[in-house]
Design an enzyme around this catalytic site. Sequence first.
Site, PDB file in Angstrom:
ATOM      1  N   ILE A 100     -50.649 -24.817  58.941  1.00  0.00           N
ATOM      2  CA  ILE A 100     -50.120 -26.176  58.917  1.00  0.00           C
ATOM      3  C   ILE A 100     -50.110 -26.765  60.328  1.00  0.00           C
ATOM      4  CG2 ILE A 100     -47.752 -25.255  59.001  1.00  0.00           C
ATOM      5  CD1 ILE A 100     -46.849 -27.713  57.345  1.00  0.00           C
ATOM      6  N   CYS A 101     -50.299 -28.071  60.406  1.00  0.00           N
ATOM      7  CA  CYS A 101     -50.203 -28.853  61.640  1.00  0.00           C
ATOM      8  C   CYS A 101     -51.361 -28.523  62.591  1.00  0.00           C
ATOM      9  CB  CYS A 101     -48.836 -28.647  62.283  1.00  0.00           C
ATOM     10  SG  CYS A 101     -48.454 -29.803  63.614  1.00  0.00           S
ATOM     11  N   ALA A 102     -51.072 -27.961  63.743  1.00  0.00           N
ATOM     12  CA  ALA A 102     -52.112 -27.597  64.704  1.00  0.00           C
ATOM     13  C   ALA A 102     -52.732 -26.241  64.375  1.00  0.00           C
ATOM     14  CB  ALA A 102     -51.546 -27.569  66.117  1.00  0.00           C
ATOM     15  N   ALA A 148     -52.244 -27.889  55.848  1.00  0.00           N
ATOM     16  CA  ALA A 148     -51.335 -29.030  55.721  1.00  0.00           C
ATOM     17  C   ALA A 148     -51.281 -29.776  57.040  1.00  0.00           C
ATOM     18  CB  ALA A 148     -49.949 -28.574  55.298  1.00  0.00           C
TER      19      ALA A 148
END
Length: 181
Positions: A100-102, A148
Amino acid sequence: MIYMFLADGFEEVEALCPLDILRRAGLEVTTVGIGGKDVIRGAHGIIVHADIPDVMYRDSSPDMLILPGGMPGSKNLDESRIVDSALRAASRKGAYLAAICAAPMVLGKRGYLEGKRAVCFPGFEEYLTGATVDVESTVVRDGNIITAKGMGAAFDFGLELVRCFKDDGTAEKVKESVFAK
């Protein structure tokens, strides 16, 4: 077994929200502290005690590996030899790889997103090597890869992780259990 890798600088909500959702669904998740530590400091100073330090990680055939984002947490995951080795073993098995994210950059830089749809926090798309970047979705599952966009997607990310092992009904029950009616 499901493992979540925690490195200093991880985004707390991106780790703890999905972890909580998975455990509410009755799934066993072991948190692994990167850097040989069991006490990990999140990006916003929240201290979390991992279940085991990475030097104790020995699973050569995990069912799922989860990489929370945040900075410098994602960078620390990317630099970990243990995370790299765990990802290789999980990939060979065809296990779920979730980020998720980075953190999808960790998967992308190693070629795990090749030919897959994926999403990440805006600005990290260049690291999703070989992926079709989905700019519309907040959570994307393509085969054994779940990605995500960021902290705001942590709840839905957690529910999608539940769906990997349980049915839609279980995910909906968990969702309903956390909303006051």
